[in-house]
Design a protein around this motif. Sequence first.
Motif, short mmCIF file in Angstrom:
data_model
loop_
_atom_site.label_atom_id
_atom_site.label_comp_id
_atom_site.label_asym_id
_atom_site.label_seq_id
_atom_site.Cartn_x
_atom_site.Cartn_y
_atom_site.Cartn_z
N SER A 100 0.86 -1.19 0.00
CA SER A 100 0.00 0.00 0.00
C SER A 100 0.89 1.23 0.00
O SER A 100 2.07 1.17 0.36
CB SER A 100 -0.92 0.01 1.22
OG SER A 100 -1.75 -1.14 1.25
N ARG A 102 1.65 5.18 1.27
CA ARG A 102 1.40 6.16 2.32
C ARG A 102 2.27 7.39 2.07
O ARG A 102 3.44 7.26 1.73
CB ARG A 102 1.71 5.57 3.70
CG ARG A 102 1.33 6.50 4.87
CD ARG A 102 1.65 5.84 6.19
NE ARG A 102 3.08 5.79 6.45
CZ ARG A 102 3.66 4.91 7.25
NH1 ARG A 102 2.94 3.98 7.85
NH2 ARG A 102 4.96 4.94 7.45
N GLU A 104 4.20 10.58 3.50
CA GLU A 104 4.79 11.07 4.74
C GLU A 104 4.85 12.60 4.68
O GLU A 104 5.59 13.17 3.88
CB GLU A 104 6.21 10.50 4.93
CG GLU A 104 6.31 9.00 4.85
CD GLU A 104 5.74 8.31 6.07
OE1 GLU A 104 5.45 8.99 7.07
OE2 GLU A 104 5.59 7.07 6.02
N LEU A 137 7.10 9.33 -0.20
CA LEU A 137 6.13 8.28 -0.48
C LEU A 137 6.67 6.96 0.04
O LEU A 137 7.81 6.58 -0.27
CB LEU A 137 5.85 8.20 -1.98
CG LEU A 137 5.24 9.45 -2.62
CD1 LEU A 137 5.02 9.25 -4.11
CD2 LEU A 137 3.94 9.85 -1.93
N THR A 138 5.84 6.25 0.80
CA THR A 138 6.27 5.02 1.47
C THR A 138 5.43 3.85 1.02
O THR A 138 4.20 3.92 1.01
CB THR A 138 6.16 5.17 3.00
OG1 THR A 138 6.91 6.32 3.42
CG2 THR A 138 6.71 3.94 3.70
N THR A 140 4.09 0.37 2.09
CA THR A 140 3.86 -0.27 3.38
C THR A 140 3.17 -1.62 3.20
O THR A 140 2.50 -1.87 2.19
CB THR A 140 2.98 0.61 4.29
OG1 THR A 140 1.68 0.76 3.70
CG2 THR A 140 3.62 1.99 4.47
N ASP A 143 1.05 -1.90 7.84
CA ASP A 143 1.54 -0.74 8.61
C ASP A 143 3.03 -0.79 8.90
O ASP A 143 3.52 -0.05 9.76
CB ASP A 143 0.76 -0.59 9.93
CG ASP A 143 -0.69 -0.24 9.70
OD1 ASP A 143 -0.99 0.43 8.68
OD2 ASP A 143 -1.54 -0.65 10.52
N GLU A 145 6.86 -0.25 7.20
CA GLU A 145 7.48 0.42 6.08
C GLU A 145 8.39 -0.54 5.32
O GLU A 145 9.30 -1.14 5.91
CB GLU A 145 8.28 1.63 6.55
CG GLU A 145 7.44 2.73 7.18
CD GLU A 145 7.11 2.48 8.64
OE1 GLU A 145 7.58 1.44 9.18
OE2 GLU A 145 6.38 3.28 9.24
N THR A 366 -4.81 14.78 7.13
CA THR A 366 -4.81 13.63 6.24
C THR A 366 -6.21 13.04 6.08
O THR A 366 -6.36 11.98 5.47
CB THR A 366 -3.86 12.54 6.76
OG1 THR A 366 -4.27 12.14 8.08
CG2 THR A 366 -2.43 13.04 6.82
N ARG A 400 -5.26 11.13 -3.37
CA ARG A 400 -4.94 9.78 -2.89
C ARG A 400 -3.43 9.62 -2.72
O ARG A 400 -2.96 9.12 -1.70
CB ARG A 400 -5.46 8.74 -3.88
CG ARG A 400 -5.23 7.30 -3.44
CD ARG A 400 -5.63 6.33 -4.53
NE ARG A 400 -4.76 6.41 -5.69
CZ ARG A 400 -3.58 5.78 -5.78
NH1 ARG A 400 -3.16 5.03 -4.78
NH2 ARG A 400 -2.84 5.89 -6.85
N GLY A 403 -1.97 11.48 0.33
CA GLY A 403 -2.25 10.98 1.66
C GLY A 403 -3.58 11.36 2.26
O GLY A 403 -3.81 11.16 3.45
N ALA A 405 -7.55 10.83 2.97
CA ALA A 405 -8.43 9.67 3.04
C ALA A 405 -9.66 9.84 2.17
O ALA A 405 -10.14 8.88 1.57
CB ALA A 405 -8.84 9.40 4.49
#
Length: 456
Positions: A100, A102, A104, A137-138, A140, A143, A145, A366, A400, A403, A405
């Motif tokens: 996914s 995420r 930062e 951009l991470t 994951t 949850d 990393e 976010t 999206r 970040g 929702a």
Amino acid sequence: MIRPLRAGDIIAFPYLNAIGRCTGDDSIGSFNWYVPPGGPLSIGRLPNQDETDAMIDSGEIVILETEFDSLAAYHAYRTYRDCDPRLVSPGGASSTGHLSLRAERGSRVRERVNGFLKHPDVAYQHDPVTTPFRIALTATYQDREVAMAVLGRPRGRHNADGRTVELYRFAAHPDRPANTGPWLLSRCCAWSRLEGYDRLLTYAGVQNNNVGTMYQAAGFELLGTTIADRSDWHSREGRAGGGRYRKWRYRYVLASHSIEARRPAGRVSPDQARLTDQNTPAGPACASARTLVQGELVQTREERLARRETTLITDARAFLDEYDCGESDDTAPLVACFAYRTPEDSLVAVLCLRDHSGEQNPRDNTEAVTLSTASVQTDALAYPVNVLRGLIADACEWARLHGYATVENYLTGNVATAAVEGIAGLEIDYDHLRDPSVEPSERASSSSSSPSVSSA
């Protein structure tokens, strides 16, 4: 005692050069100790837990920090500025299909980013991030990393033209799945394009002699190589030279057009602003009456970044005043402004996104971003509804990647209403139009028939 010791506590002897970490069990070896070679505690045994409790009571030992997974993580925390490995939990994944994305950003973002880069499980060889950046951009998994990419304004001033963004850092967990690099790079390219950049610049080979295989797999163009000598690098205290290395320079072309950039790649000083402020018209540069189609237009971003707030550029503000489609909304902080321009650099459509969360720092929000205002020069477009629909779809995709929702819709007017109808799940927030003071959470709880928040 001051308090009982807990697992992850870092303790130290104030007058002896020794650091320990409590492992949390009650055995004799309940501490991991770091003692420098030849240090005062190198001779003789180290204290057990009961003796350590007594020494904490007497002040011979102090608790420095807590919640560290290892002494190596604490060492990174003390060694590098704005680095806290406790804020991240790196791990692997079985395949890219389980990853996914995420974004930062917000408070303590640099500590999280550097905490991942310098986490003992990642062991990134390059320096941590020390300057402001646009976003990280991470990738994951559950949850945890798996990989992280940091993007921002190019370091070289000759590249800081407002049309180029640079990939500063890229690091991944050793147990990452195959093709994690191209998976995350594709998201970096999508974010960069939606931010209005035309080129993504990056480097490989610094510190680890990597030729940049993942950049080649992701379609980046190799611009050339450079050989540099780091043996005399002593610009900071404690920094030693690293010999010679070869650096590979890569570029990914996101768009090709002749329109001048309307904003810099990041916050710049007034002296540097002249690089991107030249020839910006003072009034709206509108298209002549003709039937333009969406394929002929160039998507741009029309906001200017600042330390405290984001503002519209001059001609975008004038265009909104002249071609406003519906009720204007300028009470909330501006987040982004998407637009279409003709190849002759004339505005034909503008869409503003704002933050109605009430957060003191909008970068900490976010939860939701709002489609607030839209303007379209209908007499110049063959299909104005489709043009605005394209902007809304890109804005939702940007939200999206950035970040958020959810995306809320406050757009009004015939063109905007028709454009929204073509996007699944995004509808007019009629409760807000009747009473703008009603919060989204109150609207959702009071009525289930009128959608107030939609997923991007």
